[in-house]
Design an enzyme around this catalytic site. Structure first.
Site, PDB file in Angstrom:
ATOM      1  N   GLU A 109       7.647  67.982  25.393  1.00 44.51           N
ATOM      2  CA  GLU A 109       7.904  66.535  25.429  1.00 44.51           C
ATOM      3  C   GLU A 109       8.875  66.133  26.540  1.00 44.51           C
ATOM      4  OE1 GLU A 109       8.377  64.361  21.860  1.00 44.51           O
ATOM      5  OE2 GLU A 109       6.958  65.601  20.757  1.00 44.51           O
ATOM      6  N   TYR A 140      14.491  61.758  21.205  1.00 37.22           N
ATOM      7  CA  TYR A 140      14.385  63.205  20.946  1.00 37.22           C
ATOM      8  C   TYR A 140      14.118  63.963  22.240  1.00 37.22           C
ATOM      9  CZ  TYR A 140      11.977  67.621  20.030  1.00 37.22           C
ATOM     10  OH  TYR A 140      11.576  68.943  20.080  1.00 37.22           O
ATOM     11  N   LYS A 183      16.519  66.691  24.199  1.00 35.17           N
ATOM     12  CA  LYS A 183      16.105  68.059  24.518  1.00 35.17           C
ATOM     13  C   LYS A 183      16.168  68.292  26.039  1.00 35.17           C
ATOM     14  CE  LYS A 183      14.647  70.943  22.190  1.00 35.17           C
ATOM     15  NZ  LYS A 183      15.323  72.047  21.421  1.00 35.17           N
TER      16      LYS A 183
HETATM   17  P1  NAD Z   1      13.175  72.095  12.195  1.00 36.81           P
HETATM   18  O1  NAD Z   1      13.508  70.637  12.262  1.00 36.81           O
HETATM   19  O2  NAD Z   1      12.180  72.565  11.190  1.00 36.81           O
HETATM   20  O3  NAD Z   1      14.516  72.940  11.951  1.00 36.81           O
HETATM   21  C1  NAD Z   1      15.676  72.751  12.687  1.00 36.81           C
HETATM   22  C2  NAD Z   1      16.754  73.649  12.108  1.00 36.81           C
HETATM   23  O4  NAD Z   1      17.953  73.473  12.874  1.00 36.81           O
HETATM   24  C3  NAD Z   1      17.102  73.350  10.649  1.00 36.81           C
HETATM   25  O5  NAD Z   1      17.206  74.542   9.925  1.00 36.81           O
HETATM   26  C4  NAD Z   1      18.462  72.660  10.755  1.00 36.81           C
HETATM   27  O6  NAD Z   1      19.275  72.844   9.596  1.00 36.81           O
HETATM   28  C5  NAD Z   1      19.052  73.335  11.975  1.00 36.81           C
HETATM   29  N1  NAD Z   1      20.082  72.519  12.651  1.00 36.81           N
HETATM   30  C6  NAD Z   1      20.001  71.212  12.995  1.00 36.81           C
HETATM   31  N2  NAD Z   1      21.153  70.818  13.566  1.00 36.81           N
HETATM   32  C7  NAD Z   1      21.965  71.913  13.607  1.00 36.81           C
HETATM   33  C8  NAD Z   1      23.273  72.139  14.109  1.00 36.81           C
HETATM   34  N3  NAD Z   1      24.002  71.162  14.666  1.00 36.81           N
HETATM   35  N4  NAD Z   1      23.797  73.397  13.998  1.00 36.81           N
HETATM   36  C9  NAD Z   1      23.070  74.395  13.424  1.00 36.81           C
HETATM   37  N5  NAD Z   1      21.836  74.230  12.915  1.00 36.81           N
HETATM   38  C10 NAD Z   1      21.287  73.002  13.009  1.00 36.81           C
HETATM   39  O7  NAD Z   1      12.766  72.555  13.658  1.00 36.81           O
HETATM   40  P2  NAD Z   1      11.409  73.167  14.258  1.00 36.81           P
HETATM   41  O8  NAD Z   1      10.338  72.142  14.194  1.00 36.81           O
HETATM   42  O9  NAD Z   1      11.174  74.507  13.685  1.00 36.81           O
HETATM   43  O10 NAD Z   1      11.825  73.317  15.795  1.00 36.81           O
HETATM   44  C11 NAD Z   1      12.631  74.413  16.219  1.00 36.81           C
HETATM   45  C12 NAD Z   1      12.934  74.270  17.696  1.00 36.81           C
HETATM   46  O11 NAD Z   1      11.714  74.253  18.428  1.00 36.81           O
HETATM   47  C13 NAD Z   1      13.652  72.973  18.097  1.00 36.81           C
HETATM   48  O12 NAD Z   1      14.577  73.272  19.087  1.00 36.81           O
HETATM   49  C14 NAD Z   1      12.545  72.077  18.623  1.00 36.81           C
HETATM   50  O13 NAD Z   1      13.054  71.147  19.560  1.00 36.81           O
HETATM   51  C15 NAD Z   1      11.641  73.094  19.269  1.00 36.81           C
HETATM   52  N6  NAD Z   1      10.216  72.733  19.306  1.00 36.81           N
HETATM   53  C16 NAD Z   1       9.589  72.309  18.170  1.00 36.81           C
HETATM   54  C17 NAD Z   1       8.214  72.067  18.206  1.00 36.81           C
HETATM   55  C18 NAD Z   1       7.465  71.611  16.969  1.00 36.81           C
HETATM   56  O14 NAD Z   1       6.268  71.326  17.062  1.00 36.81           O
HETATM   57  N7  NAD Z   1       8.073  71.540  15.804  1.00 36.81           N
HETATM   58  C19 NAD Z   1       7.496  72.251  19.404  1.00 36.81           C
HETATM   59  C20 NAD Z   1       8.196  72.663  20.556  1.00 36.81           C
HETATM   60  C21 NAD Z   1       9.556  72.925  20.474  1.00 36.81           C
HETATM   61  O1  DAU Z   2       5.177  68.596  21.483  1.00 40.56           O
HETATM   62  C1  DAU Z   2       6.178  69.317  20.831  1.00 40.56           C
HETATM   63  C2  DAU Z   2       6.839  68.427  19.807  1.00 40.56           C
HETATM   64  O2  DAU Z   2       5.911  68.287  18.728  1.00 40.56           O
HETATM   65  C3  DAU Z   2       8.157  68.966  19.290  1.00 40.56           C
HETATM   66  O3  DAU Z   2       9.061  69.045  20.346  1.00 40.56           O
HETATM   67  C4  DAU Z   2       8.706  68.075  18.181  1.00 40.56           C
HETATM   68  O4  DAU Z   2       9.895  68.624  17.633  1.00 40.56           O
HETATM   69  C5  DAU Z   2       7.663  67.960  17.089  1.00 40.56           C
HETATM   70  O5  DAU Z   2       8.102  67.067  16.090  1.00 40.56           O
HETATM   71  C6  DAU Z   2       6.339  67.485  17.673  1.00 40.56           C
HETATM   72  O6  DAU Z   2       6.412  66.108  18.106  1.00 40.56           O
HETATM   73  P1  DAU Z   2       5.204  65.099  17.863  1.00 40.56           P
HETATM   74  O7  DAU Z   2       5.707  63.729  17.927  1.00 40.56           O
HETATM   75  O8  DAU Z   2       4.041  65.465  18.714  1.00 40.56           O
HETATM   76  O9  DAU Z   2       4.844  65.543  16.350  1.00 40.56           O
HETATM   77  P2  DAU Z   2       4.507  64.679  15.049  1.00 40.56           P
HETATM   78  O10 DAU Z   2       4.018  65.651  14.021  1.00 40.56           O
HETATM   79  O11 DAU Z   2       5.616  63.763  14.665  1.00 40.56           O
HETATM   80  O12 DAU Z   2       3.280  63.796  15.530  1.00 40.56           O
HETATM   81  C7  DAU Z   2       2.104  64.381  16.081  1.00 40.56           C
HETATM   82  C8  DAU Z   2       1.195  63.244  16.496  1.00 40.56           C
HETATM   83  O13 DAU Z   2       0.733  62.565  15.317  1.00 40.56           O
HETATM   84  C9  DAU Z   2       1.889  62.171  17.336  1.00 40.56           C
HETATM   85  O14 DAU Z   2       0.972  61.684  18.307  1.00 40.56           O
HETATM   86  C10 DAU Z   2       2.221  61.072  16.337  1.00 40.56           C
HETATM   87  C11 DAU Z   2       1.103  61.190  15.303  1.00 40.56           C
HETATM   88  N1  DAU Z   2       1.476  60.855  13.908  1.00 40.56           N
HETATM   89  C12 DAU Z   2       2.573  61.461  13.371  1.00 40.56           C
HETATM   90  C13 DAU Z   2       2.958  61.192  12.099  1.00 40.56           C
HETATM   91  C14 DAU Z   2       4.187  61.850  11.488  1.00 40.56           C
HETATM   92  C15 DAU Z   2       0.702  59.968  13.182  1.00 40.56           C
HETATM   93  O15 DAU Z   2      -0.315  59.435  13.643  1.00 40.56           O
HETATM   94  N2  DAU Z   2       1.090  59.694  11.889  1.00 40.56           N
HETATM   95  C16 DAU Z   2       2.200  60.260  11.316  1.00 40.56           C
HETATM   96  O16 DAU Z   2       2.516  59.951  10.150  1.00 40.56           O
END
Ligand code: NAD
Ligand code: DAU
Length: 333
Positions: A126, A148, A152
């Site tokens: 992102e 967000y 990042k």
């Molecule tokens: P998540 O939201 O499920 O978990 C985040 C964790 O970080 C939680 O356990 C929370 O308690 C901990 N945390 C938050 N603030 C903190 C702080 N100040 N100190 C210590 N711990 C803290 O996260 P996720 O979806 O598993 O994402 C993990 C990492 O991967 C993040 O850095 C996110 O930006 C990155 N990322 C996520 C996605 C995705 O699709 N979810 C994709 C690409 C990158």
């Molecule tokens: O691309 C990586 C990112 O993916 C991570 O860095 C973020 O931490 C993670 O949350 C995720 O971001 P997105 O915004 O892509 O994920 P989300 O699941 O929130 O939404 C995925 C897509 O679906 C986005 O285009 C928004 C849409 N959406 C999401 C929700 C929660 C809906 O249409 N309805 C919904 O209720």
């Protein structure tokens, strides 16, 4: 090797810890987590009795917490900790700036002070913003759209700067969207699966024509394992699969798997600043020998089954019961 996994109680951090303990019995893994709403100790129940696993409650944005944990000795830090949900960042950005920018800075300062041998920043596609056609590579400029993504990007810029200025052993990863077991049911896939299992409607933003690239948990863990082994200071890696789907395709797949029809869809107002498409060129990571192993369909079926078979896990979260549980468990720590 001793590794600190920050944010290890969250979705991907906990999946990585379980993967690491299973596949690397010679590693010691410390889970350093603040336990925000997204951190769930239940994700690591099976690890608690493992002598190679330890939990430390701490905040990456507090130097005293970080230094105490690192001071016990560590070879590698993998920073998964972050505020991660785009919609929350639009409503209330402050926690994002604090954890994703100040938290990263605090960790980097500690890496410098304690001469930690390796630091891996888990970041997102992102930061590059949206792309209509083609693919972002690791040299693409940052053009974040949401608070967000901007926070990042701030953390990632600091990582790159600390490598250039202080020669710190930092590697940054930019991954596409994760999916799989234990994802907090606020994100698209687990929200839609769990709503449908409760016979609730599913909110598709706008027309649902936005495109995301998806990676299953295990394939992301394998990518980080590869980068731990082969990444060099200053490296940046995109992590993606080429498995691009419109949100409406994801929605229809889940509906079909659960035997439901499109009357369960509620088209709602679009997300402000909504990015239309993310897509990554991952040639650099592939040149190390990594490639994804799971098809999107297989990953989705495994994910849907996991939520069917683990109703207690997500029902506790959705009912608020889990918050009470962890307040009791961790109030004195
Ligand atoms: P998540 O939201 O499920 O978990 C985040 C964790 O970080 C939680 O356990 C929370 O308690 C901990 N945390 C938050 N603030 C903190 C702080 N100040 N100190 C210590 N711990 C803290 O996260 P996720 O979806 O598993 O994402 C993990 C990492 O991967 C993040 O850095 C996110 O930006 C990155 N990322 C996520 C996605 C995705 O699709 N979810 C994709 C690409 C990158
Ligand atoms: O691309 C990586 C990112 O993916 C991570 O860095 C973020 O931490 C993670 O949350 C995720 O971001 P997105 O915004 O892509 O994920 P989300 O699941 O929130 O939404 C995925 C897509 O679906 C986005 O285009 C928004 C849409 N959406 C999401 C929700 C929660 C809906 O249409 N309805 C919904 O209720």
């Amino acid at each position: 090797m001793k590794i600190i996994v920050t944010g290890g109680a969250g979705f991907m951090g906990s999946n990585f810890i379980k993967y690491a303990l299973k596949n690397h019995p010679d590693w010691q893994v410390v889970n350093f987590d603040k336990l925000t709403y997204a951190g769930n100790p239940e994700n690591l129940k099976e690890a608690e009795s493992n002598p190679n696993y330890k939990f430390i409650k701490g905040d990456i944005a507090k130097a005293t917490d970080v230094e105490q944990a690192i001071g016990e000795g560590v070879d590698t830090i993998i920073n998964y900790a972050a505020e991660t949900h785009v919609d929350r960042s639009i409503l209330d950005p402050e926690a994002f700036i604090r954890t994703d920018v100040l938290g990263t800075y605090t960790l980097l300062e500690a890496v410098k002070k304690f001469k930690v041998a390796q630091y891996i920043q888990i970041s997102t596609d992102e930061v590059y913003g949206s792309i209509e056609e083609g693919y972002f590579d690791e040299e693409s400029p940052f053009e974040p759209s949401s608070p967000y993504a901007a926070s990042k990007a701030g953390g990632d810029h600091l990582c790159r700067a600390y490598f250039k200025t202080y020669n710190l052993p930092v590697v940054v990863t930019h991954s596409c969207n994760f999916y799989g077991p234990n994802q907090y049911p606020e994100k698209l896939i687990p929200l839609f699966i769990t709503n449908l299992l409760e016979n609730k409607k599913i909110p598709v933003y706008g027309r649902g024509d936005q495109v995301r690239e998806w990676i299953y948990t295990k394939d992301h863990c394998r990518a980080i394992e590869m980068i731990l082994a082969k990444g060099k200071p200053g490296d940046v890696f995109n992590i993606g699969t080429g498995q691009e789907k419109q949100n409406i395709e994801v929605t229809k797949f889940i509906l079909a798997e659960l035997g439901l029809d499109e009357s369960m869809i509620e088209y709602v107002a679009d997300r402000p600043g909504h990015d239309a498409r993310y897509a990554l060129n991952c040639d650099r990571l592939k040149s190390l020998g990594w490639s994804p192993t799971l098809s999107w369909e297989e990953g989705m079926r495994r994910t849907i089954n996991w939520y069917k078979e683990n109703r207690e896990w997500w029902q506790k979260i959705k009912s608020g019961e889990y918050l009470e549980y962890y307040k009791k468990q961790y109030k004195n720590k």
